[in-house]
Design a protein around this motif. Structure first.
Motif, PDB file in Angstrom:
ATOM      1  N   ARG A 179      -2.948  44.563  16.518  1.00  0.00           N
ATOM      2  CA  ARG A 179      -3.643  45.409  15.533  1.00  0.00           C
ATOM      3  C   ARG A 179      -4.618  46.348  16.211  1.00  0.00           C
ATOM      4  N   PHE A 232      -2.031  49.003  17.838  1.00  0.00           N
ATOM      5  CA  PHE A 232      -1.198  49.852  16.987  1.00  0.00           C
ATOM      6  C   PHE A 232      -1.836  50.192  15.650  1.00  0.00           C
ATOM      7  N   THR A 291      -0.657  47.064  11.211  1.00  0.00           N
ATOM      8  CA  THR A 291       0.455  46.518  11.994  1.00  0.00           C
ATOM      9  C   THR A 291       0.796  45.093  11.551  1.00  0.00           C
ATOM     10  N   SER A 331       5.001  48.710  12.287  1.00  0.00           N
ATOM     11  CA  SER A 331       3.823  49.417  11.799  1.00  0.00           C
ATOM     12  C   SER A 331       4.224  50.757  11.215  1.00  0.00           C
TER      13      SER A 331
END
Ligand code: DAH
Length: 338
Positions: A232, A235, A239, A261
């Motif tokens: 997380r 991305f 995500t 994502s």
């Protein structure tokens, strides 16, 4: 009436000023200040003067010598600056300049730096190990004996002495535990090698970040928490992370890690980014044997491990379609990440 020395000075200054080039200036210097020049000759003549004349003429001679030598210096300087401006005059200032190129980090390096920064915030330290390994660190210690099929899947390049290019960074798990008792929390970024048919998604050299956490009561929940946090951070908050059961000889249970994502191109798709699991007790036993102690008692310690595919993560994050671009050194490609 002017003293003959004053006459000499005026002649010298005139001649120096009208010298048209370096050669005639040098000739003037020799003529007046040279060993047998006329100013020097006056120095010789001093001896023949009457005692009361000596200080007066001596002072005058000094002044004349200084004036002539200053005039020589000045004229020489003038020649030098004339020459300089003549050569500068030939520079065409309307031509474009030569720009200094500013370098930038390779996308894989950028990926590494971002990843390391996230793991550091979770308390992971950096560990390192050699690219050229022995079979024991690459396979046996990781619960992969010679007859194990995983060994054929990870074909690599062997040296004549039996050593090999490591097929994964999991070797650093073993090396770290050999040298350091628990608890341990390390990551190890590095290259790995396999004898692959090279195409857009396979390379003979690729890059991983290995992770190892050993402590009391470490569980799959800790592993999932750490990797979800990492994905997380990398991305974005939206995500999704999925763990799918898999098999690795050195972990039980073993999990493959997938991410999805909306922020990424092709955001509907699950993409495999890592292998992971809970460290197999057999790995601890191998380490204990090598250490010659019971530091990694499987009854007391447990751990999780993971191996992240760096090339894969960079391809996802930067939307890069072909793995080979990383190694081709094409500036048109590299400049996009500067
Ligand atoms: N070494 C594995 C590979 O290269 C990846 C991996 C799987 C690493 C599970 C781990 C792990 O540390 O626990 O395919």
């Amino acid at each position: 009436m002017a003293h003959p020395l004053e006459q000499l000075r005026d002649d010298a200054l005139r001649e120096i000023e009208s010298a048209g080039d370096v050669q005639s200036l040098e000739a003037a210097r020799v003529k007046y200040l040279g060993r047998s020049g006329s100013v020097s000759a006056w120095g010789e003549q001093m001896k023949t003067l009457a005692t009361e004349e000596k200080p007066v003429v001596g002072k005058l001679l000094n002044e004349v010598r200084n004036a002539v030598s200053a005039a020589l210096d000045l004229r020489a300087q003038q020649f030098r600056s004339q020459k300089e401006s003549a050569s500068l005059g030939q520079i065409d200032i309307s031509l474009p300049g030569t720009p200094h190129e500013i370098g930038a980090l390779h996308p894989l390096t950028q990926m590494w730096e971002r990843s390391i920064e996230i793991f550091r915030r979770m308390g992971f330290a950096l560990a390192d190990g050699p690219d050229i390994e022995d079979e024991w660190h690459c396979f046996d210690a990781l619960n992969t004996p010679p007859e194990h099929p995983a060994r054929t899947e990870q074909d690599t390049f062997y040296l004549p002495d039996g050593r090999l290019l490591r097929t994964h960074t999991s070797t650093v798990q073993i090396r770290t535990m050999e040298s350091t008792p628990p608890p341990i929390r390390v990551i190890s970024p590095g290259a790995a090698y396999r004898n692959e048919e090279i195409d857009a998604t396979h390379a003979a050299q690729f890059h991983q970040i290995e992770g190892l956490y050993v402590d009391e009561n470490v569980s799959v929940a800790d592993l999932k928490g750490a990797l979800e946090f990492f994905m997380r951070e990398l991305f974005g908050a939206g995500t999704e992370v999925e763990f799918r059961p898999h098999f690795f000889p050195f972990t039980e249970p073993s999990l493959e890690v997938y991410v999805r994502s909306k922020a990424l191109k092709g955001g509907e798709q699950w993409i495999e980014v890592a292998g992971s699991g809970v460290v197999h007790p057999a790995v601890f036993e191998q380490v204990n044997k090598a250490r010659g102690d019971k530091a990694y008692d499987p009854e007391k310690w447990s751990g999780y491990a993971f191996g992240l595919g760096m090339d894969r993560l960079a391809m996802i994050l930067f939307d890069i379609p072909d793995l080979r671009l990383f190694a081709q050194n094409d500036l048109r490609f590299l400049r996009q990440f500067a």
